[in-house]
Design a protein around this motif. Sequence first.
Motif, PDB file in Angstrom:
ATOM      1  N   GLY A 162      -2.916   3.802  10.527  1.00 29.71           N
ATOM      2  CA  GLY A 162      -3.989   2.933  10.001  1.00 29.71           C
ATOM      3  C   GLY A 162      -3.462   2.043   8.890  1.00 29.71           C
ATOM      4  O   GLY A 162      -3.713   0.834   8.858  1.00 29.71           O
ATOM      5  N   ARG A 163      -2.698   2.644   7.978  1.00 26.79           N
ATOM      6  CA  ARG A 163      -2.150   1.881   6.836  1.00 26.79           C
ATOM      7  C   ARG A 163      -1.157   0.817   7.318  1.00 26.79           C
ATOM      8  O   ARG A 163      -1.163  -0.313   6.844  1.00 26.79           O
ATOM      9  N   VAL A 164      -0.312   1.213   8.267  1.00 26.24           N
ATOM     10  CA  VAL A 164       0.720   0.288   8.758  1.00 26.24           C
ATOM     11  C   VAL A 164       0.056  -0.882   9.495  1.00 26.24           C
ATOM     12  O   VAL A 164       0.497  -2.031   9.401  1.00 26.24           O
ATOM     13  N   ARG A 165      -1.021  -0.575  10.205  1.00 23.97           N
ATOM     14  CA  ARG A 165      -1.739  -1.630  10.930  1.00 23.97           C
ATOM     15  C   ARG A 165      -2.390  -2.609   9.949  1.00 23.97           C
ATOM     16  O   ARG A 165      -2.388  -3.806  10.136  1.00 23.97           O
ATOM     17  N   GLU A 166      -2.929  -2.044   8.862  1.00 27.86           N
ATOM     18  CA  GLU A 166      -3.726  -2.855   7.947  1.00 27.86           C
ATOM     19  C   GLU A 166      -2.896  -3.659   6.935  1.00 27.86           C
ATOM     20  O   GLU A 166      -3.263  -4.747   6.536  1.00 27.86           O
ATOM     21  N   TYR A 167      -1.768  -3.074   6.502  1.00 25.81           N
ATOM     22  CA  TYR A 167      -0.997  -3.699   5.412  1.00 25.81           C
ATOM     23  C   TYR A 167       0.357  -4.228   5.889  1.00 25.81           C
ATOM     24  O   TYR A 167       1.012  -3.611   6.731  1.00 25.81           O
ATOM     25  N   GLY A 168       0.761  -5.333   5.286  1.00 27.42           N
ATOM     26  CA  GLY A 168       2.055  -5.937   5.621  1.00 27.42           C
ATOM     27  C   GLY A 168       3.234  -5.122   5.098  1.00 27.42           C
ATOM     28  O   GLY A 168       4.345  -5.215   5.619  1.00 27.42           O
ATOM     29  N   LYS A 169       2.981  -4.337   4.061  1.00 26.83           N
ATOM     30  CA  LYS A 169       4.036  -3.509   3.457  1.00 26.83           C
ATOM     31  C   LYS A 169       3.451  -2.152   3.109  1.00 26.83           C
ATOM     32  O   LYS A 169       2.417  -2.080   2.442  1.00 26.83           O
ATOM     33  N   VAL A 170       4.113  -1.086   3.522  1.00 24.93           N
ATOM     34  CA  VAL A 170       3.656   0.264   3.155  1.00 24.93           C
ATOM     35  C   VAL A 170       4.845   1.064   2.616  1.00 24.93           C
ATOM     36  O   VAL A 170       5.882   1.179   3.285  1.00 24.93           O
ATOM     37  N   CYS A 185       0.876  -1.166   0.000  1.00 24.17           N
ATOM     38  CA  CYS A 185       0.000   0.000   0.000  1.00 24.17           C
ATOM     39  C   CYS A 185       0.923   1.228   0.000  1.00 24.17           C
ATOM     40  O   CYS A 185       2.048   1.155   0.497  1.00 24.17           O
ATOM     41  N   PHE A 186       0.475   2.332  -0.560  1.00 23.78           N
ATOM     42  CA  PHE A 186       1.339   3.518  -0.696  1.00 23.78           C
ATOM     43  C   PHE A 186       0.699   4.760  -0.126  1.00 23.78           C
ATOM     44  O   PHE A 186      -0.513   4.907  -0.168  1.00 23.78           O
ATOM     45  N   MET A 187       1.530   5.635   0.377  1.00 21.53           N
ATOM     46  CA  MET A 187       1.031   6.948   0.780  1.00 21.53           C
ATOM     47  C   MET A 187       2.166   7.969   0.706  1.00 21.53           C
ATOM     48  O   MET A 187       3.341   7.597   0.673  1.00 21.53           O
ATOM     49  N   SER A 188       1.773   9.234   0.681  1.00 22.95           N
ATOM     50  CA  SER A 188       2.787  10.295   0.672  1.00 22.95           C
ATOM     51  C   SER A 188       2.608  11.184   1.885  1.00 22.95           C
ATOM     52  O   SER A 188       1.500  11.622   2.194  1.00 22.95           O
ATOM     53  N   LEU A 189       3.734  11.447   2.557  1.00 21.98           N
ATOM     54  CA  LEU A 189       3.735  12.440   3.644  1.00 21.98           C
ATOM     55  C   LEU A 189       4.507  13.674   3.189  1.00 21.98           C
ATOM     56  O   LEU A 189       4.800  14.557   3.982  1.00 21.98           O
ATOM     57  N   HIS A 190       4.832  13.719   1.896  1.00 12.57           N
ATOM     58  CA  HIS A 190       5.566  14.859   1.338  1.00 12.57           C
ATOM     59  C   HIS A 190       4.644  16.090   1.345  1.00 12.57           C
ATOM     60  O   HIS A 190       3.591  16.095   0.703  1.00 12.57           O
ATOM     61  N   GLY A 191       5.049  17.102   2.101  1.00  7.45           N
ATOM     62  CA  GLY A 191       4.256  18.331   2.165  1.00  7.45           C
ATOM     63  C   GLY A 191       2.929  18.187   2.880  1.00  7.45           C
ATOM     64  O   GLY A 191       2.034  19.006   2.703  1.00  7.45           O
ATOM     65  N   ARG A 192       2.766  17.132   3.656  1.00  4.46           N
ATOM     66  CA  ARG A 192       1.476  16.927   4.365  1.00  4.46           C
ATOM     67  C   ARG A 192       1.640  17.219   5.844  1.00  4.46           C
ATOM     68  O   ARG A 192       2.704  17.019   6.420  1.00  4.46           O
ATOM     69  N   ASN A 193       0.542  17.644   6.434  1.00  8.10           N
ATOM     70  CA  ASN A 193       0.548  17.920   7.874  1.00  8.10           C
ATOM     71  C   ASN A 193      -0.396  16.963   8.578  1.00  8.10           C
ATOM     72  O   ASN A 193      -1.514  16.748   8.108  1.00  8.10           O
ATOM     73  N   ASN A 194       0.073  16.447   9.693  1.00  4.00           N
ATOM     74  CA  ASN A 194      -0.804  15.670  10.569  1.00  4.00           C
ATOM     75  C   ASN A 194      -1.564  14.537   9.893  1.00  4.00           C
ATOM     76  O   ASN A 194      -2.759  14.395  10.073  1.00  4.00           O
TER      77      ASN A 194
END
Length: 214
Positions: free
Chosen positions: A142-150, A126-135
């Motif tokens: 949630g993603r880390v809990r749900e997916y084996g790989k992030v 699963c993928f996500m971006s924290l680039h330029g994101r707040n909070n």
Amino acid sequence: MVESYKNKIIIVGCGPGLKAYISPKALYTIKKADILVGSRRLLKLFPGVDAEKILLEKNYRVLVKKIADWRFTKQVVILVSGDPCFFSYAKMIVKKMGRESCTIIPGISSIQLAFAAVGESWDDACFMSLHGRNNEYEKLVGRVREYGKVGILTDHKNTPAVIARQILKSGILERRMFICENLSLPEERISETDLVSAVNVKTSGSAVVIIKKY
Ligand SMILES: C[S@@+](CC[C@H](N)C(=O)[O-])C[C@H]1O[C@@H](n2cnc3c(N)ncnc32)[C@H](O)[C@@H]1O
């Protein structure tokens, strides 16, 4: 102007940094451009290209309006790092211009290179971006809990150390962290650690993080 690109804006993926990762089709298109738009770093990759070069900074809203006019008389090529369809301003450009006015030439994403560097498949990630994101830490946990790989895009604020701290704070311990810095560049560094040690890791430049369940 290449006939099939008439009146279209071309958004080209320039890969993670090293020019060798740019596809021949992307290079051909860049060479044919009348106007090249991109960040300082990306424009610098093409010193020999005989196009008008326009720096894309915080001016992108104004620039997009100009590009909308230029496209009828000039071949405009917009350079994007990595792949345009993975967390880039291509999304905003396509939304503003309309899908029919844009052609996207894919590039190799930093996330692809990160998974390749650590020998992991990304078809189950699963993928996500924290680039330029707040909070967005709740979403992260949630993603880390749900997916084996992030796979996560980071920035100077949401560093691998901050990410590790946030995951630990939620009570999750059993994860490995791969830190992939400056991929494809001379300063490239790939490391593997547990979350507790990751809290003290210092990184510099661009980084992708992969969190994996043991
Ligand atoms: C705005 S996003 C662009 C992502 C891009 N569209 C892609 O497909 O890689 C920028 C983030 O991508 C990651 N990134 C880009 N180039 C990188 C590189 N050479 N090494 C490590 N991470 C990189 C970093 O997390 C950086 O903060």
